[in-house]
Design an enzyme around this catalytic site. Structure first.
Site, short mmCIF file in Angstrom:
data_model
loop_
_atom_site.label_atom_id
_atom_site.label_comp_id
_atom_site.label_asym_id
_atom_site.label_seq_id
_atom_site.Cartn_x
_atom_site.Cartn_y
_atom_site.Cartn_z
N VAL A 97 -1.75 9.29 11.55
CA VAL A 97 -1.67 9.68 10.14
C VAL A 97 -0.27 9.41 9.59
CG1 VAL A 97 -1.83 11.67 8.57
CG2 VAL A 97 -3.43 11.44 10.46
N LEU A 101 -0.77 2.79 8.84
CA LEU A 101 -1.89 2.07 9.44
C LEU A 101 -3.20 2.28 8.66
CD1 LEU A 101 -1.16 2.53 13.24
CD2 LEU A 101 -1.15 0.40 11.98
N ALA A 105 -7.33 5.52 3.96
CA ALA A 105 -8.33 4.60 3.41
C ALA A 105 -9.48 4.41 4.40
CB ALA A 105 -7.69 3.26 3.06
N ASP A 147 -4.93 -1.25 0.79
CA ASP A 147 -5.46 -0.59 1.98
C ASP A 147 -6.99 -0.52 1.94
OD1 ASP A 147 -2.82 -0.16 2.56
OD2 ASP A 147 -3.06 1.93 3.12
O1 PMV Z 1 1.96 3.10 3.80
P1 PMV Z 1 0.76 2.22 3.70
O2 PMV Z 1 0.48 1.39 4.88
O3 PMV Z 1 -0.45 2.89 3.16
O4 PMV Z 1 1.10 1.04 2.69
C1 PMV Z 1 1.58 1.25 1.44
C2 PMV Z 1 1.82 -0.06 0.82
C3 PMV Z 1 2.59 0.03 -0.47
O5 PMV Z 1 2.71 -1.29 -0.95
C4 PMV Z 1 3.96 0.60 -0.21
C5 PMV Z 1 1.89 0.90 -1.49
C6 PMV Z 1 0.61 0.30 -2.03
O6 PMV Z 1 -0.14 1.07 -2.65
O7 PMV Z 1 0.37 -0.89 -1.89
#
Ligand code: PMV
Length: 308
Positions: A97, A101, A105, A147
């Site tokens: 969590v 990763l 989602a 995601d």
């Molecule tokens: O933290 P993660 O893996 O859910 O990725 C977020 C990616 C961002 O570009 C920082 C935010 C987004 O909504 O795309």
């Protein structure tokens, strides 16, 4: 009873700039998964059981903005069901969590699929992704949608907000070592901090985001050509820009450096940053050495994943 599962994901290139309309590249990570099972129950009501996060509650007792409640509650109107039958939604996940990763989602996608199947009206991918996106807003504030997209379709994606989904050809498979800092960090916070910087000097940050967009485009071309060494250099360049955005951290930088020293072709943080995961692009035979070096540098868990 119906069961559905969804993989984790990593962002290869373009996180953060993707929130500002630039493209990003992401791939599924099938070694970790979220699984949802929906079954009839005889006690009445809708129950949510998620032992990983110590949750056992009737749905109606969860706050409406609880992301799990939101994912479940989004399914009934989408199917035109006003009086859902008594059931239990059981969720299990091996995706760490708050580690970049895609755990939130993946849980949403698995729940939405399992529940819509249980109700006899399985939703198409496009709808699953759109409903998961709504739940993501509760986690992230202003998610780009990358995601839920990569996790719903479970294949490599070239993603730009508001544009039709593009997948791409892989010229050659490549290997990624994922290293978890063990530090949980909220994507909402790093996104929010960057937003403040951007609001204070938009021209500067728009230029930085343009440079990221260019790297992502070149990375896509390198992947299509199977030019893995170039891909590594592009990762290093993307990491430098993420440092400039202040979303990396000392720990992430140290691990990225350790990966490079152990022979990775390139390395960067991945996802929201500040904690969570870093990734290193490696020659397949060098993956164990890089994974070992990351462990010696303090990584608790590594995942080696082959893309393509
Ligand atoms: O933290 P993660 O893996 O859910 O990725 C977020 C990616 C961002 O570009 C920082 C935010 C987004 O909504 O795309």
């Amino acid at each position: 009873m119906t069961t559905s599962s969804a993989p984790g994901k990593i962002i290869l290139f373009g996180e953060h700039a993707v929130v500002y309309g630039r493209p990003a590249l992401a791939v599924p990570v099938t070694q970790v998964r979220a699984t949802a099972t929906v079954s009839k129950n005889s006690r009445g009501g809708i129950w949510v059981e998620a032992p990983n996060v110590n949750l056992s509650s009737e749905l109606s007792r969860l706050a409406p903005d609880h992301p799990l409640a939101a994912a479940i509650n989004s399914v009934f109107p989408a199917l035109g069901i006003s009086r859902p039958p008594a059931c239990t939604v059981y969720i299990q996940s091996t995706i760490p969590v708050a580690a970049g990763l895609g755990s939130s989602a993946a849980v949403s996608v698995a729940v939405i699929r399992a529940l819509s199947e249980f109700l006899g009206q399985p939703l198409p991918d496009e709808r699953v992704s759109a409903l998961a996106y709504e739940a993501e807003k509760l986690h992230h504030g202003t998610p780009s949608g990358i995601d839920n997209t990569v996790i719903t379709y479970a294949r490599p994606v070239y993603f730009a907000k508001g544009r039709p989904l593009q997948t791409f050809r892989l010229g050659a498979p490549f290997t990624i070592v994922i290293g978890d800092t063990g530090i949980s960090a909220l994507t909402k916070e790093s996104v929010g901090d960057l937003k403040k910087l951007w609001a204070a000097d938009q021209p500067r940050w728009e230029k930085v985001f343009d440079r990221v967009g260019e790297i992502v485009w070149r990375a896509r071309q390198a992947i299509e050509r199977g030019d893995i060494p170039s891909l590594g250099k592009l990762m290093d360049a993307n990491h430098a820009l993420l440092q400039e955005m202040t979303v990396s951290s000392r720990e992430l930088d140290r691990l990225v450096e350790a990966g490079r020293r152990a022979g990775a072709l390139g390395a960067k943080m991945s996802g929201g940053g500040r904690g969570g995961n870093m990734i290193a692009l490696v020659e397949k035979e060098n993956a164990p050495a890089v994974a070992e070096a990351l462990k010696s540098a303090g990584v608790g868990r590594t995942i080696v994943t082959q893309v393509g």
